[in-house]
Design a protein around this motif. Sequence first.
Motif, short mmCIF file in Angstrom:
data_model
loop_
_atom_site.label_atom_id
_atom_site.label_comp_id
_atom_site.label_asym_id
_atom_site.label_seq_id
_atom_site.Cartn_x
_atom_site.Cartn_y
_atom_site.Cartn_z
N VAL A 110 -5.20 -2.24 -16.50
CA VAL A 110 -4.24 -3.49 -16.72
C VAL A 110 -3.92 -4.67 -16.58
CG1 VAL A 110 -1.76 -2.92 -17.58
CG2 VAL A 110 -2.93 -1.10 -18.20
N ALA A 111 -4.14 -4.36 -14.97
CA ALA A 111 -3.55 -5.73 -14.33
C ALA A 111 -4.48 -6.86 -14.45
CB ALA A 111 -3.41 -5.88 -12.70
N ARG A 159 1.99 5.87 -29.38
CA ARG A 159 0.76 5.29 -30.68
C ARG A 159 -0.41 5.46 -29.77
NH1 ARG A 159 0.67 -1.25 -31.29
NH2 ARG A 159 -1.15 -1.51 -32.33
N ARG A 160 -0.96 6.22 -30.20
CA ARG A 160 -2.42 6.12 -29.76
C ARG A 160 -3.48 5.63 -29.51
NH1 ARG A 160 -5.72 11.92 -29.29
NH2 ARG A 160 -3.91 12.98 -29.45
N ILE A 161 -3.91 5.30 -27.90
CA ILE A 161 -4.69 4.51 -28.52
C ILE A 161 -6.47 4.28 -28.34
CG2 ILE A 161 -5.75 1.73 -26.61
CD1 ILE A 161 -3.68 2.21 -25.31
N CYS A 162 -6.84 5.25 -27.56
CA CYS A 162 -7.82 5.76 -27.64
C CYS A 162 -7.77 6.85 -26.50
CB CYS A 162 -9.30 5.23 -27.07
SG CYS A 162 -8.78 4.52 -24.85
N LEU A 271 -5.04 8.01 -24.46
CA LEU A 271 -4.72 7.43 -23.56
C LEU A 271 -3.56 6.82 -25.21
CD1 LEU A 271 -3.64 4.85 -22.06
CD2 LEU A 271 -6.02 3.57 -22.71
N SER A 272 -2.52 6.71 -24.76
CA SER A 272 -0.98 6.42 -25.22
C SER A 272 0.49 5.41 -25.32
CB SER A 272 -0.24 7.61 -26.20
OG SER A 272 -1.85 8.14 -26.79
N LEU A 273 1.03 4.90 -26.18
CA LEU A 273 1.59 3.84 -25.74
C LEU A 273 2.68 4.29 -26.00
CD1 LEU A 273 0.29 0.13 -26.98
CD2 LEU A 273 1.11 0.51 -25.09
N VAL A 274 3.70 4.64 -24.88
CA VAL A 274 5.25 5.82 -25.28
C VAL A 274 5.49 4.73 -25.09
CG1 VAL A 274 6.01 7.76 -24.52
CG2 VAL A 274 3.57 7.24 -24.66
N THR A 275 7.04 4.36 -26.25
CA THR A 275 8.20 4.45 -25.94
C THR A 275 9.23 5.25 -26.63
OG1 THR A 275 8.40 3.91 -28.45
CG2 THR A 275 7.02 1.96 -27.11
N LEU A 292 -2.18 -5.44 -25.34
CA LEU A 292 -2.89 -4.82 -25.19
C LEU A 292 -3.58 -3.39 -25.28
CD1 LEU A 292 0.14 -3.13 -21.66
CD2 LEU A 292 -2.27 -4.96 -21.65
N HIS A 293 -2.79 -3.15 -27.02
CA HIS A 293 -3.61 -2.06 -27.74
C HIS A 293 -4.58 -2.45 -27.57
CE1 HIS A 293 -4.30 -0.62 -31.73
NE2 HIS A 293 -4.53 0.48 -31.21
N ASP A 294 -4.82 -4.07 -28.40
CA ASP A 294 -6.24 -4.58 -28.76
C ASP A 294 -7.30 -4.65 -27.52
OD1 ASP A 294 -5.23 -4.17 -31.37
OD2 ASP A 294 -4.09 -6.71 -31.51
#
Length: 306
Positions: A110-111, A159-162, A271-275, A292-294
């Motif tokens: 991420v960084a 939102r699942r990424i991979c 790996l997911s984005l969680v909100t 980040l997702h893309d």
Amino acid sequence: MSTLPDLEAWAIFARVAETGSFAVAAAELGLSTATVSKAVARLEQRIGGALLSRTSRRLALTTLGDEIATRALRLLTDAEALEADMLDRTAQPKGLVRMAVPMSFGQQQVAPLLPGLLLQYPQISIDLHLGDEVVDLVGGGFDFALRIARLENSSLRARRICNVRLMLVASPLYVAMHGLPAHPLELQDRPCFGYAYQPTANRWAFTAQEGEQVTVHLSGPLRSNNGDSIKPALLSGIGLAALPDFLIWSELQEGRLIEVLPDWALPTVPLSLVTPPASLRPARVTVTMDFLHDALIKAPWAAAPS
């Protein structure tokens, strides 16, 4: 009494509950301390109960205040998101985005993406919280989190990424000294490092390409809740380890690690984005999550969601 809720007082109380201080809340809201104090008193009179316990040295939530503080903060967050969304339709996304990310993943994956994000959106600022603990998004004031885990049912949105694959690896030095195991059961007699971020760190479940399943109980000289701390011992040839693919991808490409038992697969983890559950989200948060997702979905280690 007015039939409309005193939304201003609820918003002010939410900020006081979050900061634990009339003065700090007043500064953040751009109000006087007296205005903040009067708003909370007005709310207490309206609902017929004390929300805060005040002394000369300390400000604390009462039992009632503690029960409703989270809901009040959610009300404030939704209102801020609504207003920000309307403003962001005609303005460049701007403001602070707070995100929580696992330690090693945040440092390695991420960084390095943040400079590109900040160049593309120069009015956005990032507060990056690194840690392997599961944070309370609402209570901690986070806009979203990146999580590598099978998510439990909750009010949070994901939102699942991979998929992240666990890969069994060893160094060329280990292979030269001890050879490669031909079957997962042979691992029971070999030193294996435990990665405690897995729910079953001392038990690995393998599935062969033809469907055979084998569970192996392990022992070894090292166990850690951080994969980076395992890599020095792994590279030195002391033993084997099952680590997330993103953590060892470079070493595999450079030949400093070798995949062991490639015909046997360990479980994948999403790996997911969680909100938080709020339906409205400021544009600064939306564009950060999309960026980040893309980027992450195109990572060379990323496995397609199953």
